[in-house]
Design a protein around this motif. Structure first.
Motif, PDB file in Angstrom:
ATOM      1  N   HIS A  80       0.862  -1.159  -0.148  1.00 15.37           N
ATOM      2  CA  HIS A  80       0.066   0.073  -0.047  1.00 15.37           C
ATOM      3  C   HIS A  80       0.743   1.412  -0.036  1.00 15.37           C
ATOM      4  O   HIS A  80       0.524   2.161  -0.828  1.00 15.37           O
ATOM      5  CB  HIS A  80      -0.975  -0.002   1.410  1.00 15.37           C
ATOM      6  CG  HIS A  80      -1.778   1.116   1.351  1.00 15.37           C
ATOM      7  ND1 HIS A  80      -2.556   1.721   0.151  1.00 15.37           N
ATOM      8  CD2 HIS A  80      -2.128   2.020   2.465  1.00 15.37           C
ATOM      9  CE1 HIS A  80      -3.473   2.606   0.796  1.00 15.37           C
ATOM     10  NE2 HIS A  80      -3.127   2.988   1.716  1.00 15.37           N
ATOM     11  N   ILE A  81       1.962   1.221   0.952  1.00 12.70           N
ATOM     12  CA  ILE A  81       2.643   2.536   0.937  1.00 12.70           C
ATOM     13  C   ILE A  81       3.453   2.518  -0.352  1.00 12.70           C
ATOM     14  O   ILE A  81       3.724   3.645  -0.964  1.00 12.70           O
ATOM     15  CB  ILE A  81       3.903   2.248   1.914  1.00 12.70           C
ATOM     16  CG1 ILE A  81       3.393   2.125   3.271  1.00 12.70           C
ATOM     17  CG2 ILE A  81       4.852   3.252   1.699  1.00 12.70           C
ATOM     18  CD1 ILE A  81       4.258   1.893   4.611  1.00 12.70           C
ATOM     19  N   GLY A  82       3.852   1.578  -1.052  1.00 11.52           N
ATOM     20  CA  GLY A  82       4.406   1.572  -2.609  1.00 11.52           C
ATOM     21  C   GLY A  82       3.395   2.190  -3.420  1.00 11.52           C
ATOM     22  O   GLY A  82       3.989   2.818  -4.506  1.00 11.52           O
ATOM     23  N   GLU A  83       2.218   2.085  -3.417  1.00 13.39           N
ATOM     24  CA  GLU A  83       1.169   2.214  -4.419  1.00 13.39           C
ATOM     25  C   GLU A  83       1.257   3.967  -4.172  1.00 13.39           C
ATOM     26  O   GLU A  83       0.985   4.866  -4.964  1.00 13.39           O
ATOM     27  CB  GLU A  83      -0.093   1.654  -4.111  1.00 13.39           C
ATOM     28  CG  GLU A  83      -0.193   0.154  -4.675  1.00 13.39           C
ATOM     29  CD  GLU A  83      -1.502  -0.432  -4.269  1.00 13.39           C
ATOM     30  OE1 GLU A  83      -2.288   0.215  -3.560  1.00 13.39           O
ATOM     31  OE2 GLU A  83      -1.563  -1.735  -4.328  1.00 13.39           O
ATOM     32  N   LEU A  84       1.234   4.322  -2.726  1.00 13.89           N
ATOM     33  CA  LEU A  84       0.930   5.784  -2.423  1.00 13.89           C
ATOM     34  C   LEU A  84       2.226   6.390  -2.961  1.00 13.89           C
ATOM     35  O   LEU A  84       2.048   7.680  -3.228  1.00 13.89           O
ATOM     36  CB  LEU A  84       0.796   5.901  -1.063  1.00 13.89           C
ATOM     37  CG  LEU A  84      -0.470   5.463  -0.382  1.00 13.89           C
ATOM     38  CD1 LEU A  84      -0.452   5.377   1.281  1.00 13.89           C
ATOM     39  CD2 LEU A  84      -1.582   6.041  -0.994  1.00 13.89           C
ATOM     40  N   TRP A 103       8.097   3.505 -12.227  1.00 14.78           N
ATOM     41  CA  TRP A 103       9.022   3.024 -11.301  1.00 14.78           C
ATOM     42  C   TRP A 103       8.546   2.066 -10.198  1.00 14.78           C
ATOM     43  O   TRP A 103       7.115   1.747 -10.331  1.00 14.78           O
ATOM     44  CB  TRP A 103       9.319   4.385 -10.290  1.00 14.78           C
ATOM     45  CG  TRP A 103      10.205   5.612 -10.737  1.00 14.78           C
ATOM     46  CD1 TRP A 103       9.817   6.465 -11.808  1.00 14.78           C
ATOM     47  CD2 TRP A 103      11.470   5.557 -10.787  1.00 14.78           C
ATOM     48  NE1 TRP A 103      10.917   7.093 -12.223  1.00 14.78           N
ATOM     49  CE2 TRP A 103      11.795   6.595 -11.582  1.00 14.78           C
ATOM     50  CE3 TRP A 103      12.597   4.917  -9.995  1.00 14.78           C
ATOM     51  CZ2 TRP A 103      13.325   7.120 -11.616  1.00 14.78           C
ATOM     52  CZ3 TRP A 103      13.714   5.123 -10.132  1.00 14.78           C
ATOM     53  CH2 TRP A 103      14.125   6.460 -10.970  1.00 14.78           C
ATOM     54  N   HIS A 104       9.335   1.284  -9.797  1.00 17.21           N
ATOM     55  CA  HIS A 104       8.895   0.196  -8.951  1.00 17.21           C
ATOM     56  C   HIS A 104       9.768   0.062  -7.890  1.00 17.21           C
ATOM     57  O   HIS A 104      10.913   0.071  -7.853  1.00 17.21           O
ATOM     58  CB  HIS A 104       8.725  -1.385  -9.591  1.00 17.21           C
ATOM     59  CG  HIS A 104      10.124  -1.868 -10.299  1.00 17.21           C
ATOM     60  ND1 HIS A 104      10.512  -1.616 -11.721  1.00 17.21           N
ATOM     61  CD2 HIS A 104      11.128  -2.729  -9.771  1.00 17.21           C
ATOM     62  CE1 HIS A 104      11.783  -2.100 -11.690  1.00 17.21           C
ATOM     63  NE2 HIS A 104      12.085  -2.612 -10.646  1.00 17.21           N
ATOM     64  N   ILE A 105       9.146  -0.248  -6.600  1.00 18.97           N
ATOM     65  CA  ILE A 105      10.070  -0.274  -5.465  1.00 18.97           C
ATOM     66  C   ILE A 105      10.643  -1.618  -5.244  1.00 18.97           C
ATOM     67  O   ILE A 105       9.724  -2.665  -5.343  1.00 18.97           O
ATOM     68  CB  ILE A 105       9.331   0.152  -4.286  1.00 18.97           C
ATOM     69  CG1 ILE A 105       8.907   1.550  -4.190  1.00 18.97           C
ATOM     70  CG2 ILE A 105      10.178  -0.430  -2.856  1.00 18.97           C
ATOM     71  CD1 ILE A 105       8.099   1.977  -3.042  1.00 18.97           C
TER      72      ILE A 105
END
Length: 226
Positions: A80-84, A103-105
């Motif tokens: 969820h944090i990655g989406e935000l 970008w991707h984490i």
């Protein structure tokens, strides 16, 4: 206006226009702070879910611990944090590469820094953007401090003493001030950074590293898998 001349008041000609000085900030390094990136409900849920996992003691001090480094897809809270963070990664990435990239984490983890603990100077390898999400307020003593390049294989001259001033062009370090619970900090992964001795209460953060989908340079392209 004319300047006064010599004998007889002969004019010496027009006064030249006042010259103007221009200072150009060449090749600045961006650091982005997003205030209130996370709401209180997301912070509480993340701490409750992630804080119960196994903790790895830092190699330099037992007052700093980390959760296991995982891909964000392995944790609903991290995902969820990655989406935000996507819009902020895109905007910050534009500053670095001049294009709105996808970008991707690739990895995330939680850090817990107890009173008296610190984090040694380091940088993050194999990534382009690194981030820190503050799950608690950061005490004045435990700011994230960025350091200028160190250890260059050349002689260095310095003018650093009680009467000298620190400017953006000669400073050795810069501290991320006023970071509060819920804030996000983004910076280029190559930047050296550290956390001084924490004189306050426990400092809890989430760190992550991100890669773009691809980078292109005219006739060739490099892609990074998710």
């Amino acid at each position: 206006h004319r300047r006064g001349g010599g004998a007889g008041g002969v004019s010496a000609g027009p006064v030249p226009a006042m010259s103007q000085i221009h200072i150009h900030n060449l090749f600045p390094v961006p650091v982005m702070r997003e205030e209130k990136f996370l709401g209180e409900d997301v912070i509480d849920a993340t701490v409750a879910a992630t804080g119960t996992g196994s903790q790895l003691t830092n190699a330099h001090t037992d007052l700093l611990s980390h959760t296991e480094v995982i891909r964000p897809q392995q944790s609903p809270q991290f995902a969820h944090i990655g989406e935000l963070a996507q819009d902020y990664l895109r905007d910050f990435g534009f500053l670095l590469f001049g294009e709105n990239l996808v970008w991707h984490i690739k990895e995330m983890w939680m850090n817990r820094l107890a009173n008296g603990g610190h984090q040694v100077m380091h940088s993050h390898a194999n990534s382009f953007i690194s981030g820190v999400v503050y799950l608690t307020d950061a005490h004045e003593s435990s700011k994230t401090v960025f350091h200028n390049s160190m250890g260059l294989r050349q002689f260095v001259f310095s003018n650093n003493h009680a009467e000298s001033a620190t400017t953006p062009y000669n400073g050795d370090r810069w501290a991320a001030t006023d970071m509060e619970r819920g804030d996000l900090l983004l910076f280029p992964s190559y930047m050296l950074h550290a956390v001084p001795r924490n004189e306050g209460s426990e400092r809890v953060t989430i760190a992550f590293n991100a890669l773009p989908e691809r980078l292109k340079s005219w006739d060739y392209e490099v892609r990074f898998s998710d």
